[in-house]
Write a protein that holds these residues in place. Sequence first.
Motif, PDB file in Angstrom:
ATOM      1  N   MET A  31      46.423  36.586  40.276  1.00 36.97           N
ATOM      2  CA  MET A  31      47.003  35.498  39.503  1.00 36.97           C
ATOM      3  C   MET A  31      48.463  35.253  39.922  1.00 36.97           C
ATOM      4  SD  MET A  31      44.709  34.347  37.243  1.00 36.97           S
ATOM      5  CE  MET A  31      43.581  34.400  38.639  1.00 36.97           C
ATOM      6  N   PRO A  32      48.974  34.026  39.719  1.00 34.54           N
ATOM      7  CA  PRO A  32      50.361  33.735  40.097  1.00 34.54           C
ATOM      8  C   PRO A  32      51.390  34.558  39.320  1.00 34.54           C
ATOM      9  CG  PRO A  32      49.121  31.706  39.706  1.00 34.54           C
ATOM     10  CD  PRO A  32      48.266  32.828  39.233  1.00 34.54           C
ATOM     11  N   ASP A  33      51.133  34.789  38.035  1.00 37.16           N
ATOM     12  CA  ASP A  33      52.042  35.577  37.191  1.00 37.16           C
ATOM     13  C   ASP A  33      51.287  35.991  35.932  1.00 37.16           C
ATOM     14  OD1 ASP A  33      52.199  33.369  35.261  1.00 37.16           O
ATOM     15  OD2 ASP A  33      53.556  32.412  36.696  1.00 37.16           O
ATOM     16  N   LEU A  34      51.950  36.775  35.082  1.00 37.99           N
ATOM     17  CA  LEU A  34      51.290  37.304  33.885  1.00 37.99           C
ATOM     18  C   LEU A  34      50.907  36.197  32.910  1.00 37.99           C
ATOM     19  CD1 LEU A  34      50.309  39.705  32.256  1.00 37.99           C
ATOM     20  CD2 LEU A  34      52.638  40.013  31.391  1.00 37.99           C
ATOM     21  N   GLN A  35      51.782  35.212  32.719  1.00 39.23           N
ATOM     22  CA  GLN A  35      51.498  34.128  31.781  1.00 39.23           C
ATOM     23  C   GLN A  35      50.262  33.345  32.203  1.00 39.23           C
ATOM     24  OE1 GLN A  35      53.651  33.874  29.034  1.00 39.23           O
ATOM     25  NE2 GLN A  35      51.997  32.653  28.175  1.00 39.23           N
TER      26      GLN A  35
ATOM     27  N   ARG B 173      48.027  44.262  34.662  1.00 36.02           N
ATOM     28  CA  ARG B 173      49.412  43.818  34.826  1.00 36.02           C
ATOM     29  C   ARG B 173      50.270  44.959  35.344  1.00 36.02           C
ATOM     30  NH1 ARG B 173      52.244  46.530  31.394  1.00 36.02           N
ATOM     31  NH2 ARG B 173      51.186  47.510  29.646  1.00 36.02           N
ATOM     32  N   PRO B 174      51.474  44.632  35.834  1.00 35.65           N
ATOM     33  CA  PRO B 174      52.431  45.682  36.211  1.00 35.65           C
ATOM     34  C   PRO B 174      52.812  46.482  34.962  1.00 35.65           C
ATOM     35  CG  PRO B 174      53.107  43.531  37.065  1.00 35.65           C
ATOM     36  CD  PRO B 174      51.991  43.289  36.088  1.00 35.65           C
ATOM     37  N   PRO B 175      53.143  47.771  35.049  1.00 33.96           N
ATOM     38  CA  PRO B 175      53.290  48.533  36.299  1.00 33.96           C
ATOM     39  C   PRO B 175      51.995  49.202  36.784  1.00 33.96           C
ATOM     40  CG  PRO B 175      53.996  49.863  34.452  1.00 33.96           C
ATOM     41  CD  PRO B 175      53.592  48.530  33.877  1.00 33.96           C
ATOM     42  N   ALA B 176      50.870  48.931  36.106  1.00 39.00           N
ATOM     43  CA  ALA B 176      49.609  49.562  36.507  1.00 39.00           C
ATOM     44  C   ALA B 176      49.102  49.016  37.839  1.00 39.00           C
ATOM     45  CB  ALA B 176      48.552  49.342  35.423  1.00 39.00           C
TER      46      ALA B 176
END
Length: 412
Positions: free
Chosen positions: A347-351, A371-374
Amino acid sequence: MNAQSDIEAGGANQGDLFSKFDDFIAMRDGILASGVEDPFNLVMEKVLSPTRAICNGRDTILLGTYNYMGMTFDPDVIEAGKEALTEFGTGTTGSRVLNGTYQGHKECEDALKEFYDMDHAMVFSTGYQANLGIISTIAGKGDYIILDIDSHASIWDGCAMGKAEAVPFKHNDIEAMEKRLKRVPEGAGKLVILEGVYSMLGDVAPLKEMVRIAKENGAMVLVDEAHSMGFIGENGRGVCEAAGIIDDCDFIIGTFSKSVGTVGGFCVSNHPKFDVMRYVCRPYVFTASLPPSVVATAATSIRKLMHGSNKRAHLWENSKNLHAGLKSLGFQLGTDTPESAIIAVIMPDLQKGAMMWEALLKEGLYVNLARPPATPANMTLLRCSLCAEHTEEEVQTVLGMFERAGKATGII
């Protein structure tokens, strides 16, 4: 102001032990503020099969459960659990070294030894505890652990608990691993830790070359096959089997919560001194053993996986078809070709990832939002875990859902 008030007033400041989580709280609040449902708190109201459940009142295709071989509803597995529940009760209420070893625990370990064709098997209460226990016990202060930077959290926690010197190398980089091995001081204990399939991107480690280099440099080798057991290899023994180096691995770690379809963890080994681990491994000694019904389901499932070649073949077809379909739709994937039952959609970003996750859920599809940091390289992923019980029609339905949700959210 009394002492209690002083404490309460200071709690929001430097004395607040929760302040370290403020960034995560802000991130979660930001997602929820946009009106997106909490992607980390989904409730399955009813599970219908290995591939379907009722989520938020909707019949939903499950594509994020790690139920690779679809054993959770296997009639023989369920019957074995029922019989053990009736005969032995709900739990052991004790550690394996005290009153917590029942006949079922030995039978489960016997099934693992037969499955892997190894001399020793040790069952833990979770897969996390298997890594935590084995790694922290065999590698301690003064020893060196050479491990992939993308290793699972349980591996990192095992390194920290044992207080060995953890030396990470770039993901799947054979040359980087070798350089770090050669820098280990003369005479120090060395353990190389690798994973067959890495759970975030679903990519496979170059185990053949890595294990050879580890052995040439006098290191013991531990391979976590959590995401490849049951599916990869002629007999489902994992990437070690497929690479032809299973006999060169000192320890293989696995879990029952993926292909086996229940809960628990294990380690198998041919090391002649392995049995001493039952007396010196703290996460094994100081925790209650698995309930009799759980080890009965695990043993039955493992024995059925020995004859699961047809299921493995169908799962590979599912993986190839989903990967090709998503790629043709224009999604960015974690691997160029399908390497496992995991397909990661970047995905482009979390949102945007959260929006896409919710759009898919409304379509009737559940996937994992990672998601980060995983995740590696600060990526946001929608992680798809295929099952041998997914039909060809379901895979095509999933592709339609991805296309509609991807266009609605502007991902494609």
